[in-house]
Design an enzyme around this catalytic site. Structure first.
Site, PDB file in Angstrom:
ATOM      1  N   ASP A   1      37.637 -45.366 -82.843  1.00  0.00           N
ATOM      2  CA  ASP A   1      38.076 -46.007 -84.083  1.00  0.00           C
ATOM      3  C   ASP A   1      37.156 -45.576 -85.227  1.00  0.00           C
ATOM      4  O   ASP A   1      36.358 -44.664 -85.084  1.00  0.00           O
ATOM      5  CB  ASP A   1      38.072 -47.534 -83.926  1.00  0.00           C
ATOM      6  CG  ASP A   1      36.707 -48.061 -83.497  1.00  0.00           C
ATOM      7  OD1 ASP A   1      35.730 -47.267 -83.421  1.00  0.00           O
ATOM      8  OD2 ASP A   1      36.601 -49.269 -83.237  1.00  0.00           O
ATOM      9  N   ASP A   2      37.250 -46.236 -86.354  1.00  0.00           N
ATOM     10  CA  ASP A   2      36.453 -45.820 -87.501  1.00  0.00           C
ATOM     11  C   ASP A   2      35.090 -46.484 -87.512  1.00  0.00           C
ATOM     12  O   ASP A   2      34.661 -47.064 -88.501  1.00  0.00           O
ATOM     13  CB  ASP A   2      37.216 -46.104 -88.795  1.00  0.00           C
ATOM     14  CG  ASP A   2      38.427 -45.195 -88.889  1.00  0.00           C
ATOM     15  OD1 ASP A   2      38.309 -44.033 -88.454  1.00  0.00           O
ATOM     16  OD2 ASP A   2      39.472 -45.638 -89.365  1.00  0.00           O
TER      17      ASP A   2
END
Ligand code: WTA
Length: 775
Positions: A562-563
């Site tokens: 994910d980020d």
């Protein structure tokens, strides 16, 4: 049952010669793992024989029971703790499937207990009162202290009485901003004793970040100290707290009391600024309170602590852990993953400001009646041999640290390690990010003299305790693999569609059912809890990590999908960095990506690396010193730059607000690749920011610095971007979504892998970005 379980079963039922357990290991594993032979590291017979779990079979039996009968497995273990009142029925209840309603996890509900009581009173009653609970080693050589279990209990009770006296009640939040002094675990335990909820904020966070956390949980009391020494630098923590309290009161949250410990070795109280009516000096009041304090019995599901962690979007999330399940899980994982015995001396280098310090500096060790080392300073101060000096001094048997430290120490001469005996060591541990095989081998061969198994523990703030970890006596290890799930953990790998994949595979790491140490919610935002962790793959807890499983069933973590960026084991959300950047008046838009670094050969071009002030800086200094001069004298770098950098690198820890240094320094494009390689190898992942300026504002070095400063101020020095890439525009889809995939490729200079850019609103943006890569 999981694929993993079937796999282990098939291995364990292979014909074998009974008797000698290690011999058995070899037979079972020798056959099924033959092709991997070179990669296998077996525990010695001697180690396996004495271990809590000595063989794959024994692991299998226990694991099988934990999956087939979680209630029975965990209540047997929970029964060994003190409960004022036993839990009711059912032992646990859960819903992890968003399609079936609200996500809910409960363990031992109805049981009344207290984790502080289980850490201290039960141990004292069991005769461990005179046993050392903590050896405290100060930053400076020769500065140290000890606390026995009885002394620790007394100190905890005094603080608990004070907190009660000033009106802190069960369920109230207390924010703690302390370095690694004994007062840090003392504070955590005192809160737990009276049922207050501690929220420890890592003392490297900025005033802004601290204020944000204060505003979110609204504590009555903030506990800090005036200053701390890290390496040769003094960090004025109280100044940061003062600034945070001004900011939080501007947001409508005012704090009544700021209890401040006077850390004399760093700063005298005369030089500390005291705010009349709000600030209280710890030493003035706490010692006057009685050394006994009645325990607040709390429900197993009452909150124990909040710990903020970065997510992929928005502001940090307040991960909430409750009491009973967390207690049982932290203690049990500690015991098995480190093969803990009562004669061990344990040292975890993590700071209590992170989850590792919660579960494996404070709670896990104390719940087991262990003796632990608490180290205040920088692990390479005054030189890279400090860790081993400490190991020898206290005869440390279990040493638990992070790959970033291992990688930085292996850059220095092995002589810093070998000049110390280290013969007390028997188990090593690693946490925070994947440990690359070469660092693993150095840790194993050089630090552990090829005799100490390494527990590479995969887990998260959210999981409360280890999830995938070697049990050091049970399995042969593969350098770089976290091996197998802990008891009760149904780890699965799913594909993009959320379908479980079996056998040799790679995908997204999820967990199928609850475990006692799981977090129960995000403070004040249950919806975000559900959306972030349970919606991506309905039916599962989604970790945010990628993982592959090899044909032998070993798990290999591959990093965040994910980020979230993992810089030296610190979690940093890209969204947080972006919001700090756009708060700068000259920044119109920002997009931040993590750059992965291959360990070894493939390091991206050297000119983008910038060092930014962060805790990492302290490692970098040592790493770089050697090569640094070489680079500096070989290249045509001006001396001034070299001085600037070396001075900066000499600064241990984040500069205090009053510091005259103004990092970061961006290396110019003539900086050689090898230096970039050194830097990137230490950090594991770097922060790379694409920045679009307000119309008409020109690029400048000064602006670059001030953008980075904005991040340092808002989040903390460790979150400062390594690279600012000027971006006239960002690649977006026609619906306005930033195509991060493309940005990641540009950041890592994989320009031939940009993929299809035809769906972009303005395809020529990509060419503009590439043209500006080295500006
Ligand atoms: C990463 C730290 C590989 C992972 C306890 C996870 C690891 C994040 C390991 C959690 C490991 C932690 N191998 N990756 N042994 N341990 N991670 O919440 O990406 O600070 O999701 O908890 O660190 O970081 P957190």
């Amino acid at each position: 049952t999981s694929d993993h379980l079937r796999h282990v079963e098939s291995m364990a039922t292979m014909p074998s010669g009974a008797g000698n357990i290690s011999h058995l290991n070899a037979i079972i594993l020798g056959e099924s793992l033959a092709s991997e032979e070179n990669d296998l590291v077996f525990p010695s017979d001697h180690f396996s024989r004495q271990a809590h779990v000595s063989s794959p079979q024994q692991y299998l039996e226990m694991y099988k029971r934990s999956i087939e009968d979680p209630a029975g497995f965990w209540s047997d273990i929970a029964s060994t703790f003190f409960w004022k009142q036993k839990w009711g029925k059912p032992v646990y209840s859960e819903n992890l499937d968003i399609r079936k309603g609200d996500i809910r996890i409960e363990w031992f509900k109805g049981g009344l207990t207290n984790i502080c009581y289980n850490c201290l009173d039960t141990n004292v009653e069991a005769g461990l009162g005179d046993k050392i609970a903590f050896y405290w080693e100060g930053n400076d050589l020769g500065v140290d202290a000890t606390l026995t279990y009885t002394q620790l209990l007394h100190n905890v009770c005094q603080l608990a009485n004070y907190l009660k006296d000033v009106g802190v009640k069960k369920g109230d939040a207390v924010v703690v901003y302390l370095p690694m002094l004994m007062e840090l675990p003392i504070t955590m335990l005192a809160c737990a004793r009276i049922g207050a909820v501690h929220s420890v904020v890592f003392a490297g966070f900025s005033a802004e970040s601290l204020a944000q956390r204060i505003v979110d949980c609204k504590p009555k009391v903030v506990i800090t100290c005036n200053a701390v020494k890290r390496g040769s630098k003094v960090i004025h923590l109280k100044d940061i707290v003062d600034a945070a309290l001004i900011k939080s009161s501007e947001s409508g949250v005012s704090v009544d009391i700021c209890l401040t410990y006077e850390n004399q070795s760093a700063m005298k109280r005369e030089s500390t600024k005291w705010l009349e009516g709000r600030d209280v000096c710890w030493q003035d009041v706490i010692p006057k309170y009685p050394t006994t304090c009645a325990v607040e019995w709390v429900d197993a599901e009452d909150p124990l602590f909040l710990l903020y962690t970065s997510g992929s979007t928005g502001k940090p999330k307040g991960v909430l852990h409750t009491t009973g399940g967390y207690m049982v899980y932290a203690a049990t994982t500690f015991k098995y993953a480190f093969d803990y015995k009562s004669s061990d001396i344990y040292w975890c280098t993590a700071d209590c400001g992170w989850i590792t310090g919660h579960s494996y500096v404070t709670y896990g060790p104390l719940l087991n009646g262990a003796t632990a080392v608490l180290y205040e300073g920088a692990p390479n101060y005054p030189d890279p041999g400090r860790c081993w000096d400490v190991v020898d001094k206290y005869k440390v048997t279990i040493f638990y640290t992070a790959p970033t430290l291992v990688r930085s120490l292996m850059r220095d001469s092995d002589e810093y390690v070998t000049r110390y005996s280290r013969k007390s060591l028997r188990v090593l541990g690693s946490v925070g990010e994947p440990i690359n095989p070469s660092a693993w081998r150095w840790f194993f061969n050089v630090v552990g003299d090829s005799k100490c198994p390494i527990s590479d523990t995969w887990w998260q703030t959210e999981t409360g305790g280890f999830m995938i970890t070697p049990l050091p006596g049970a399995w042969p290890q593969k350098p770089g693999s976290a091996t197998f799930p802990f008891f009760g953990v149904q780890a699965v790998i799913v594909d993009e569609k959320g379908v479980e994949i079996e056998g040799e595979c790679s995908g997204y790491l999820c967990v199928k059912s609850s475990w006692p140490g799981a977090f129960r919610t995000l403070y004040g935002d249950h919806e975000r809890y559900e959306t972030t962790y349970f919606k991506p793959f309905p039916g599962y807890y989604f970790s945010g990590d990628g993982c592959s499983r090899d044909k032998d069933g070993y798990h290999w973590l591959t990093g965040r999908v994910d980020d979230v960026i993992n810089v030296s084991g610190h979690r940093i959300g890209t969204a947080e960095v972006e919001s700090a950047l756009v708060s700068h008046p000259q920044c119109a838009e920002a997009a931040v990506v993590g750059v992965e670094h291959e360990f070894g050969d493939e390091i991206p071009a050297g000119n983008w690396v910038g060092l930014s002030g962060c805790w990492v800086g302290e490692w970098l200094y040592k790493i770089s010193k050697k090569n640094f001069h070489k680079i500096m004298t070989e290249g045509e770098q001006q001396l001034s730059l070299s001085l600037e950098i070396s001075e900066y690198l000499c600064c241990y820890g984040p500069p205090s607000p009053s510091s005259s240094l103004s990092p970061p320094f961006i290396f110019s494009s003539s900086m050689t690749d090898s230096f970039a390689a050194m830097v990137s190898q230490v950090k594991g992942q770097g922060i790379y920011a694409f920045v679009t300026l307000v119309e008409g504002v020109p690029y400048s070095e000064e602006l670059r610095k001030s953008l980075i400063l904005a991040v340092r101020k808002q989040i903390g020095p460790f979150a400062a971007p390594d690279k600012i890439h000027w971006a006239p525009g960002l690649p977006k889809t026609r619906s306005g979504k930033i195509m991060r995939r493309i940005l990641r490729k540009i950041a890592s200079r994989q320009l031939d892998e940009l993929g299809d850019t035809s769906t972009l609103a303005e395809p020529n943006v990509v060419d503009q970005l590439i043209a500006l890569a080295d500006v």
